[in-house]
Design an enzyme around this catalytic site. Structure first.
Site, short mmCIF file in Angstrom:
data_model
loop_
_atom_site.label_atom_id
_atom_site.label_comp_id
_atom_site.label_asym_id
_atom_site.label_seq_id
_atom_site.Cartn_x
_atom_site.Cartn_y
_atom_site.Cartn_z
N GLU A 116 0.83 -1.22 0.00
CA GLU A 116 0.00 0.00 0.00
C GLU A 116 0.86 1.26 0.00
OE1 GLU A 116 -2.88 -0.52 -0.74
OE2 GLU A 116 -3.57 -2.39 0.17
N HIS A 139 -2.69 2.33 8.35
CA HIS A 139 -3.80 1.52 7.81
C HIS A 139 -3.93 0.25 8.63
CE1 HIS A 139 -6.30 -0.83 5.16
NE2 HIS A 139 -5.34 -1.71 4.93
N HIS A 141 -7.17 -3.01 10.00
CA HIS A 141 -8.44 -3.70 9.74
C HIS A 141 -9.25 -3.88 11.04
CE1 HIS A 141 -5.99 -5.93 6.34
NE2 HIS A 141 -6.23 -4.67 6.03
N GLU A 169 -17.21 12.12 22.77
CA GLU A 169 -16.00 12.83 22.37
C GLU A 169 -15.62 12.64 20.90
OE1 GLU A 169 -12.94 12.39 25.34
OE2 GLU A 169 -14.17 13.58 26.71
N HIS A 210 -12.95 -3.50 4.00
CA HIS A 210 -11.51 -3.76 4.09
C HIS A 210 -10.91 -3.20 5.38
CE1 HIS A 210 -7.35 -3.90 1.98
NE2 HIS A 210 -7.18 -3.64 3.25
O1 2HA Z 1 -0.94 -5.84 3.17
O2 2HA Z 1 -3.57 -4.41 4.76
O3 2HA Z 1 -4.28 -3.55 2.40
C1 2HA Z 1 -1.75 -5.59 4.14
C2 2HA Z 1 -2.93 -4.80 3.84
C3 2HA Z 1 -3.27 -4.48 2.46
ZN ZN Z 2 -5.48 -3.70 4.36
#
Ligand code: 2HA
Ligand code: ZN
Length: 270
Positions: A116, A139, A141, A169, A210
């Site tokens: 990414e 980033h 999940h 908050e 995602h």
């Molecule tokens: O590679 O989260 O979006 C790991 C990720 C890709």
């Molecule tokens: Zn990801």
């Protein structure tokens, strides 16, 4: 030369990836982080003239030439960063309009930066123009934010308002709200460009079905930003199927604006 494993930016990166793994946000190789570093701080730990190898980035971002980043590696597990930082992380410096990255440290097992990388670098370009103090793109999940994208409208105003209504908050922590992308193929320049475009107006960008992207001035603040949104999503997933008896009203959110000296995104409150 000082030991890079003792550098505050390295210690903080290791703590953050470990903590994110412990939160369940980064299963297997899920998630990635890039932290912009100053040449001055890198030079305390590395010979910045010693390039280990040069890695093509696959995109163009002239604004990033000469910029240094500590970045998680592709296919690597957050779970393992603490045990083998030099295999799971790398320090790179961009050049040639951002099309090439000189590796100065890390990715020791023939690795390279996250898949990414385009989304990270393009988002840095946007966020550093809006806020020169921005250093981090993160980033991951988180389960509840992800779950929410299966059952809630993806309309950005509605998605944001729901999160704001879940914890008092929230509007204070992310007054610019949450932008939302539809499902897109990850790891591409296209999702990178779309994410960066969404970063123009908010520090949080949900990738539907995602995960989420956050931007901030340091790892702690960016972690806290995602943590707050994820907490709100958790409450939503606990109550979404139940009759709503009480809510935080727009008038109460206006009180929070005054009390904390923030301004909710234009047009998002009635
Ligand atoms: O590679 O989260 O979006 C790991 C990720 C890709
Ligand atoms: Zn990801």
């Amino acid at each position: 030369m000082k030991n890079i494993l003792e550098a505050p930016f390295m210690v903080e990166m290791i703590r953050t990836t470990t903590n994110m793994y412990d939160h369940g946000w980064d299963e297997r190789n899920g998630g990635n982080i890039s932290l912009m570093l100053e040449e001055r701080e890198v030079s305390e730990y590395l010979d910045i003239g010693n390039v280990l190898r040069t890695i093509p980035t696959g995109f163009t971002a002239p604004e990033l030439d000469g910029k240094y980043f500590l970045v998680t590696g592709t296919g690597r597990y957050f779970k393992n960063v603490q045990y083998k930082p030099d295999a799971n992380l790398g320090v790179v410096r961009l050049k040639e309009q951002g099309q090439q990255a000189d590796l100065l440290w890390g990715y020791s097992e023939d690795g390279q930066f996250t898949s990414e990388f385009p989304a990270h670098m393009m988002s840095h370009v946007v966020r550093m123009k809006i806020d020169p103090a921005n250093r981090v793109i993160m980033h991951c999940h988180p389960a509840n934010l992800l779950a929410m994208t299966f059952v809630h409208t993806l309309d950005e105003r509605e998605f944001t308002r729901t999160l704001w209504q879940m914890c008092t908050e929230c509007v204070v922590v992310f007054p610019d709200g949450v932008n939302v992308l539809p499902w897109m193929l990850c790891g591409t320049n296209e999702i990178g460009e779309a994410t960066a475009e969404k970063m123009q107006t908010a520090r949080l960008v949900v990738w539907s079905l995602h995960g989420i992207y956050g931007a901030g001035k340091d790892l702690d603040e960016t972690f806290g930003l995602i943590e707050t949104a994820e907490k709100a999503a958790e409450i939503y997933m606990k109550i979404a199927h139940l009759p709503r008896v009480n809510t935080i009203t727009d008038e109460q959110m206006h009180q929070l604006e005054k009390r904390f000296g923030i301004k909710a995104r234009e047009g998002y409150l009635d």
